[in-house]
Enzyme design. Structure first.
Site, PDB file in Angstrom:
ATOM      1  N   HIS A   1      44.963  28.042  45.510  1.00  0.00           N
ATOM      2  CA  HIS A   1      43.815  28.769  44.953  1.00  0.00           C
ATOM      3  C   HIS A   1      43.102  27.917  43.901  1.00  0.00           C
ATOM      4  CE1 HIS A   1      46.512  32.312  46.015  1.00  0.00           C
ATOM      5  NE2 HIS A   1      45.411  32.575  46.700  1.00  0.00           N
TER       6      HIS A   1
ATOM      7  N   GLN B   1      44.744  45.435  54.696  1.00  0.00           N
ATOM      8  CA  GLN B   1      45.077  44.317  55.585  1.00  0.00           C
ATOM      9  C   GLN B   1      46.582  44.147  55.778  1.00  0.00           C
ATOM     10  OE1 GLN B   1      43.065  41.441  52.801  1.00  0.00           O
ATOM     11  NE2 GLN B   1      44.644  40.058  53.533  1.00  0.00           N
TER      12      GLN B   1
ATOM     13  N   GLY C   1      40.539  28.905  52.114  1.00  0.00           N
ATOM     14  CA  GLY C   1      41.479  27.852  52.469  1.00  0.00           C
ATOM     15  C   GLY C   1      41.679  27.738  53.974  1.00  0.00           C
ATOM     16  N   GLU C   2      41.884  26.508  54.427  1.00  0.00           N
ATOM     17  CA  GLU C   2      42.166  26.282  55.856  1.00  0.00           C
ATOM     18  C   GLU C   2      43.560  26.757  56.238  1.00  0.00           C
ATOM     19  OE1 GLU C   2      41.498  22.171  56.723  1.00  0.00           O
ATOM     20  OE2 GLU C   2      39.340  22.488  56.985  1.00  0.00           O
TER      21      GLU C   2
ATOM     22  N   ASP D   1      44.713  29.684  56.046  1.00  0.00           N
ATOM     23  CA  ASP D   1      44.494  30.910  56.828  1.00  0.00           C
ATOM     24  C   ASP D   1      43.356  30.611  57.808  1.00  0.00           C
ATOM     25  OD1 ASP D   1      46.331  32.867  55.508  1.00  0.00           O
ATOM     26  OD2 ASP D   1      45.211  32.174  53.778  1.00  0.00           O
TER      27      ASP D   1
ATOM     28  N   GLN E   1      41.630  33.448  59.750  1.00  0.00           N
ATOM     29  CA  GLN E   1      40.820  34.225  58.797  1.00  0.00           C
ATOM     30  C   GLN E   1      39.521  33.487  58.472  1.00  0.00           C
ATOM     31  OE1 GLN E   1      42.387  36.216  55.099  1.00  0.00           O
ATOM     32  NE2 GLN E   1      41.716  34.356  54.122  1.00  0.00           N
TER      33      GLN E   1
ATOM     34  N   LYS F   1      51.370  25.609  50.361  1.00  0.00           N
ATOM     35  CA  LYS F   1      51.421  26.492  49.184  1.00  0.00           C
ATOM     36  C   LYS F   1      51.008  27.881  49.623  1.00  0.00           C
ATOM     37  CE  LYS F   1      51.615  23.191  45.789  1.00  0.00           C
ATOM     38  NZ  LYS F   1      52.440  23.101  44.610  1.00  0.00           N
TER      39      LYS F   1
HETATM   40  O1  PAF Z   1      43.304  35.190  51.951  1.00  0.00           O
HETATM   41  C1  PAF Z   1      43.431  36.174  51.191  1.00  0.00           C
HETATM   42  O2  PAF Z   1      44.011  36.086  50.097  1.00  0.00           O
HETATM   43  C2  PAF Z   1      42.874  37.518  51.622  1.00  0.00           C
HETATM   44  O3  PAF Z   1      43.009  37.713  52.982  1.00  0.00           O
HETATM   45  C3  PAF Z   1      41.416  37.739  51.167  1.00  0.00           C
HETATM   46  C4  PAF Z   1      40.464  36.756  51.836  1.00  0.00           C
HETATM   47  C5  PAF Z   1      41.321  37.597  49.656  1.00  0.00           C
HETATM   48  C6  PAF Z   1      40.976  39.147  51.536  1.00  0.00           C
HETATM   49  O4  PAF Z   1      41.766  40.121  50.918  1.00  0.00           O
END
Ligand code: PAF
Length: 258
Positions: free
Chosen positions: A38, A62, A148-149, A151, A154, A185
């Site tokens: 992050h 989610q 981030g890559e 995920d 996503q 990480k």
């Molecule tokens: O990657 C994450 O931490 C979550 O899926 C996100 C994008 C913050 C949505 O809740």
């Protein structure tokens, strides 16, 4: 120190001042439990935009598994320190009720890619992700959003949402940050027992070194992992495994595999 805003009204007042002064907003959406990955997103946002906003919201919609939601680390005080170190200006940490005034009657569904990989193993997961990210983008109104890559699915789905809905935000993809032993990480790494932590780097090793997805799967099973999926898609090798009740996901560019 990074300031924390907990209500949408307070954020709107802050945002109005930014917009009135034409200040560009870089946005890093998170669920908290911040780590070096992050911080890298925040640093990148710091370089490219004038005001860096981080959201910390543990999004219930989610999580397909309530136990996973309950176990997810909640560390707002530490998050604030790390966000400050990386250069964030403000954290918004809204309450669940303020983000879901409709009780989640309205949701966004992508009907194809979201049903594969993570989506096939976590029903409804991407509805929750896309819906909350759509809400957060509308609330924050950033010029750029940093994801981030790690995920990867996503990331692609959020990019697709931005295109499909003509949203006025540029999604910036940031490479995965890894431990020196290769483990990506992740906020979930703190949940690993010492024994599981010592085995976990085998996941990245198999993704990069096994000649095929089948070979990677077999290697990981023999090392004690439950393998949910290992698949090659969009020039990436993506996987999800469970080790001692902790679910890990990762992906690598196929060109980086042997
Ligand atoms: O990657 C994450 O931490 C979550 O899926 C996100 C994008 C913050 C949505 O809740």
């Amino acid at each position: 120190m990074t300031s924390i805003i907990e209500t949408l009204d307070a954020w709107y007042a802050y945002r109005n001042d930014l917009k009135a002064s034409n200040v560009s907003i870089g946005f890093v959406p998170t669920m908290g439990a911040l780590h070096e990955g992050h911080m890298e997103l925040i640093r990148q946002a710091r370089l490219e935009t004038e005001c860096v906003v981080v959201s910390v919201f543990l999004n219930p919609t989610q999580f397909d598994n309530p136990e996973d939601f309950d176990l997810y680390p909640r560390t707002l005080d530490e998050d604030r320190i790390l966000a400050s170190e990386a250069g964030a200006d403000v954290i918004i940490a809204p309450m669940k009720e303020s983000l879901y005034p409709d009780g989640y009657r309205y949701k966004l569904t992508e009907t194809e890619f979201s049903q594969q990989l993570e989506g096939a193993h976590r029903p409804g997961h991407f509805d929750g992700v896309l819906t909350v990210v759509l809400k957060l983008f509308n609330i924050v109104q950033p010029e750029r959003a940093y994801l981030g890559e790690k995920d990867f699915q996503q990331l692609r789905l959020i990019e697709g949402m931005v295109d499909a809905l003509f949203m006025n935000v540029r999604v910036v993809a940031v490479p995965t940050v890894r431990e020196t032993d290769g483990l990506a990480k992740s906020s979930r790494n703190v949940l690993l027992t010492v024994a599981a932590r010592s085995k976990a780097p085998a996941f990245y090793r198999s993704l990069t070194k096994a000649p095929t997805t089948e070979a990677a799967r077999n290697e990981l099973i023999s090392e004690g992992f439950d393998v949910e999926y290992i698949e090659d898609l969009e020039e990436r090798r993506l996987g999800a495994v469970v080790i001692d009740n902790v679910r890990l996901i990762d992906n690598v560019a196929i060109k980086d595999t042997i």
